[in-house]
Design a protein around this motif. Structure first.
Motif, PDB file in Angstrom:
ATOM      1  N   LEU A  28       0.814  -1.210   0.000  1.00 22.44           N
ATOM      2  CA  LEU A  28       0.000   0.000   0.000  1.00 22.44           C
ATOM      3  C   LEU A  28       0.851   1.265   0.000  1.00 22.44           C
ATOM      4  O   LEU A  28       0.399   2.327  -0.424  1.00 22.44           O
ATOM      5  CB  LEU A  28      -0.936  -0.006   1.207  1.00 22.44           C
ATOM      6  N   LYS A  29       2.097   1.176   0.451  1.00 21.03           N
ATOM      7  CA  LYS A  29       2.992   2.334   0.440  1.00 21.03           C
ATOM      8  C   LYS A  29       3.556   2.600  -0.956  1.00 21.03           C
ATOM      9  O   LYS A  29       3.863   3.733  -1.292  1.00 21.03           O
ATOM     10  CB  LYS A  29       4.154   2.125   1.424  1.00 21.03           C
ATOM     11  N   ASN A  30       3.692   1.564  -1.764  1.00 24.72           N
ATOM     12  CA  ASN A  30       4.216   1.704  -3.121  1.00 24.72           C
ATOM     13  C   ASN A  30       3.061   2.108  -4.051  1.00 24.72           C
ATOM     14  O   ASN A  30       2.082   1.370  -4.187  1.00 24.72           O
ATOM     15  CB  ASN A  30       4.822   0.370  -3.558  1.00 24.72           C
ATOM     16  N   PRO A  31       3.170   3.278  -4.726  1.00 26.03           N
ATOM     17  CA  PRO A  31       2.033   3.766  -5.540  1.00 26.03           C
ATOM     18  C   PRO A  31       1.603   2.819  -6.661  1.00 26.03           C
ATOM     19  O   PRO A  31       0.404   2.627  -6.884  1.00 26.03           O
ATOM     20  CB  PRO A  31       2.545   5.082  -6.127  1.00 26.03           C
ATOM     21  N   SER A  32       2.540   2.215  -7.362  1.00 22.17           N
ATOM     22  CA  SER A  32       2.147   1.343  -8.471  1.00 22.17           C
ATOM     23  C   SER A  32       1.526   0.037  -7.966  1.00 22.17           C
ATOM     24  O   SER A  32       0.551  -0.458  -8.536  1.00 22.17           O
ATOM     25  CB  SER A  32       3.347   1.042  -9.368  1.00 22.17           C
ATOM     26  N   LEU A  33       2.065  -0.519  -6.890  1.00 22.60           N
ATOM     27  CA  LEU A  33       1.482  -1.743  -6.339  1.00 22.60           C
ATOM     28  C   LEU A  33       0.142  -1.472  -5.671  1.00 22.60           C
ATOM     29  O   LEU A  33      -0.743  -2.337  -5.672  1.00 22.60           O
ATOM     30  CB  LEU A  33       2.449  -2.384  -5.343  1.00 22.60           C
ATOM     31  N   LYS A  34      -0.016  -0.266  -5.139  1.00 22.83           N
ATOM     32  CA  LYS A  34      -1.281   0.104  -4.501  1.00 22.83           C
ATOM     33  C   LYS A  34      -2.411   0.119  -5.527  1.00 22.83           C
ATOM     34  O   LYS A  34      -3.517  -0.351  -5.259  1.00 22.83           O
ATOM     35  CB  LYS A  34      -1.155   1.469  -3.835  1.00 22.83           C
ATOM     36  N   ILE A  35      -2.122   0.633  -6.711  1.00 25.83           N
ATOM     37  CA  ILE A  35      -3.139   0.682  -7.771  1.00 25.83           C
ATOM     38  C   ILE A  35      -3.577  -0.730  -8.149  1.00 25.83           C
ATOM     39  O   ILE A  35      -4.772  -1.024  -8.254  1.00 25.83           O
ATOM     40  CB  ILE A  35      -2.599   1.441  -9.000  1.00 25.83           C
ATOM     41  N   ILE A  36      -2.610  -1.622  -8.337  1.00 21.95           N
ATOM     42  CA  ILE A  36      -2.922  -3.001  -8.711  1.00 21.95           C
ATOM     43  C   ILE A  36      -3.737  -3.676  -7.619  1.00 21.95           C
ATOM     44  O   ILE A  36      -4.740  -4.344  -7.889  1.00 21.95           O
ATOM     45  CB  ILE A  36      -1.623  -3.782  -8.989  1.00 21.95           C
ATOM     46  N   LEU A  37      -3.315  -3.484  -6.382  1.00 21.62           N
ATOM     47  CA  LEU A  37      -3.996  -4.099  -5.249  1.00 21.62           C
ATOM     48  C   LEU A  37      -5.433  -3.600  -5.127  1.00 21.62           C
ATOM     49  O   LEU A  37      -6.360  -4.373  -4.901  1.00 21.62           O
ATOM     50  CB  LEU A  37      -3.216  -3.803  -3.969  1.00 21.62           C
ATOM     51  N   GLU A  38      -5.647  -2.297  -5.312  1.00 19.92           N
ATOM     52  CA  GLU A  38      -6.992  -1.734  -5.205  1.00 19.92           C
ATOM     53  C   GLU A  38      -7.895  -2.191  -6.344  1.00 19.92           C
ATOM     54  O   GLU A  38      -9.090  -2.402  -6.138  1.00 19.92           O
ATOM     55  CB  GLU A  38      -6.925  -0.215  -5.144  1.00 19.92           C
ATOM     56  N   VAL A  39      -7.343  -2.348  -7.534  1.00 25.81           N
ATOM     57  CA  VAL A  39      -8.155  -2.824  -8.665  1.00 25.81           C
ATOM     58  C   VAL A  39      -8.640  -4.248  -8.415  1.00 25.81           C
ATOM     59  O   VAL A  39      -9.815  -4.566  -8.625  1.00 25.81           O
ATOM     60  CB  VAL A  39      -7.356  -2.731  -9.985  1.00 25.81           C
ATOM     61  N   VAL A  40      -7.742  -5.100  -7.939  1.00 27.95           N
ATOM     62  CA  VAL A  40      -8.124  -6.492  -7.646  1.00 27.95           C
ATOM     63  C   VAL A  40      -9.130  -6.520  -6.501  1.00 27.95           C
ATOM     64  O   VAL A  40     -10.095  -7.290  -6.518  1.00 27.95           O
ATOM     65  CB  VAL A  40      -6.872  -7.336  -7.330  1.00 27.95           C
ATOM     66  N   ALA A  41      -8.953  -5.651  -5.504  1.00 25.82           N
ATOM     67  CA  ALA A  41      -9.879  -5.594  -4.370  1.00 25.82           C
ATOM     68  C   ALA A  41     -11.255  -5.096  -4.805  1.00 25.82           C
ATOM     69  O   ALA A  41     -12.275  -5.606  -4.347  1.00 25.82           O
ATOM     70  CB  ALA A  41      -9.314  -4.696  -3.276  1.00 25.82           C
ATOM     71  N   ARG A  42     -11.303  -4.100  -5.698  1.00 27.02           N
ATOM     72  CA  ARG A  42     -12.590  -3.611  -6.200  1.00 27.02           C
ATOM     73  C   ARG A  42     -13.313  -4.696  -6.983  1.00 27.02           C
ATOM     74  O   ARG A  42     -14.535  -4.849  -6.883  1.00 27.02           O
ATOM     75  CB  ARG A  42     -12.388  -2.387  -7.088  1.00 27.02           C
ATOM     76  N   ARG A  43     -12.565  -5.455  -7.771  1.00 26.88           N
ATOM     77  CA  ARG A  43     -13.166  -6.544  -8.538  1.00 26.88           C
ATOM     78  C   ARG A  43     -13.749  -7.584  -7.586  1.00 26.88           C
ATOM     79  O   ARG A  43     -14.840  -8.118  -7.817  1.00 26.88           O
ATOM     80  CB  ARG A  43     -12.122  -7.183  -9.449  1.00 26.88           C
ATOM     81  N   HIS A  44     -13.038  -7.858  -6.495  1.00 26.10           N
ATOM     82  CA  HIS A  44     -13.557  -8.804  -5.505  1.00 26.10           C
ATOM     83  C   HIS A  44     -14.823  -8.251  -4.849  1.00 26.10           C
ATOM     84  O   HIS A  44     -15.775  -8.998  -4.620  1.00 26.10           O
ATOM     85  CB  HIS A  44     -12.505  -9.087  -4.428  1.00 26.10           C
ATOM     86  N   MET A  45     -14.854  -6.955  -4.565  1.00 23.00           N
ATOM     87  CA  MET A  45     -16.038  -6.352  -3.940  1.00 23.00           C
ATOM     88  C   MET A  45     -17.246  -6.440  -4.864  1.00 23.00           C
ATOM     89  O   MET A  45     -18.369  -6.644  -4.403  1.00 23.00           O
ATOM     90  CB  MET A  45     -15.756  -4.898  -3.566  1.00 23.00           C
ATOM     91  N   GLN A  46     -17.030  -6.295  -6.169  1.00 23.83           N
ATOM     92  CA  GLN A  46     -18.140  -6.415  -7.119  1.00 23.83           C
ATOM     93  C   GLN A  46     -18.679  -7.835  -7.141  1.00 23.83           C
ATOM     94  O   GLN A  46     -19.891  -8.058  -7.175  1.00 23.83           O
ATOM     95  CB  GLN A  46     -17.682  -6.020  -8.522  1.00 23.83           C
ATOM     96  N   ARG A  47     -17.778  -8.822  -7.122  1.00 18.86           N
ATOM     97  CA  ARG A  47     -18.216 -10.217  -7.117  1.00 18.86           C
ATOM     98  C   ARG A  47     -18.932 -10.558  -5.813  1.00 18.86           C
ATOM     99  O   ARG A  47     -19.905 -11.292  -5.810  1.00 18.86           O
ATOM    100  CB  ARG A  47     -17.019 -11.145  -7.292  1.00 18.86           C
ATOM    101  N   ARG A  48     -18.432 -10.014  -4.707  1.00 23.30           N
ATOM    102  CA  ARG A  48     -19.018 -10.284  -3.394  1.00 23.30           C
ATOM    103  C   ARG A  48     -20.425  -9.706  -3.311  1.00 23.30           C
ATOM    104  O   ARG A  48     -21.310 -10.292  -2.684  1.00 23.30           O
ATOM    105  CB  ARG A  48     -18.116  -9.665  -2.323  1.00 23.30           C
ATOM    106  N   ALA A  49     -20.667  -8.570  -3.970  1.00 24.74           N
ATOM    107  CA  ALA A  49     -21.980  -7.931  -3.931  1.00 24.74           C
ATOM    108  C   ALA A  49     -23.021  -8.721  -4.735  1.00 24.74           C
ATOM    109  O   ALA A  49     -24.217  -8.598  -4.479  1.00 24.74           O
ATOM    110  CB  ALA A  49     -21.882  -6.510  -4.463  1.00 24.74           C
TER     111      ALA A  49
END
Length: 62
Positions: A28-49
């Motif tokens: 989460l401290k690394n800007p490029s890895l944070k973007i990737i992590l958040e995109v995968v997390a958002r995709r998981h949130m959509q599936r969970r909903a």
């Protein structure tokens, strides 16, 4: 339209799915890895909903 920031549970699940050797907080401290992590997390949130637990409990097949 503002993007929804993923919650901690979704970030942890995304971290597990990425199978990274980096700790979650370091990613989460690394800007490029944070973007990737958040995109995968958002995709998981959509599936969970999309899952309707009560429908699954009632075994209602459409």
């Amino acid at each position: 339209m503002p993007r929804i920031s993923p919650d901690r549970a979704a970030l942890e699940i995304a971290h597990t799915r990425l199978r990274s050797s980096w700790p979650l907080d370091e990613m989460l401290k690394n800007p490029s890895l944070k973007i990737i992590l958040e995109v995968v997390a958002r995709r998981h949130m959509q599936r969970r909903a999309c899952v309707d637990v009560k429908k699954l409990q009632a075994n209602d097949q459409d």
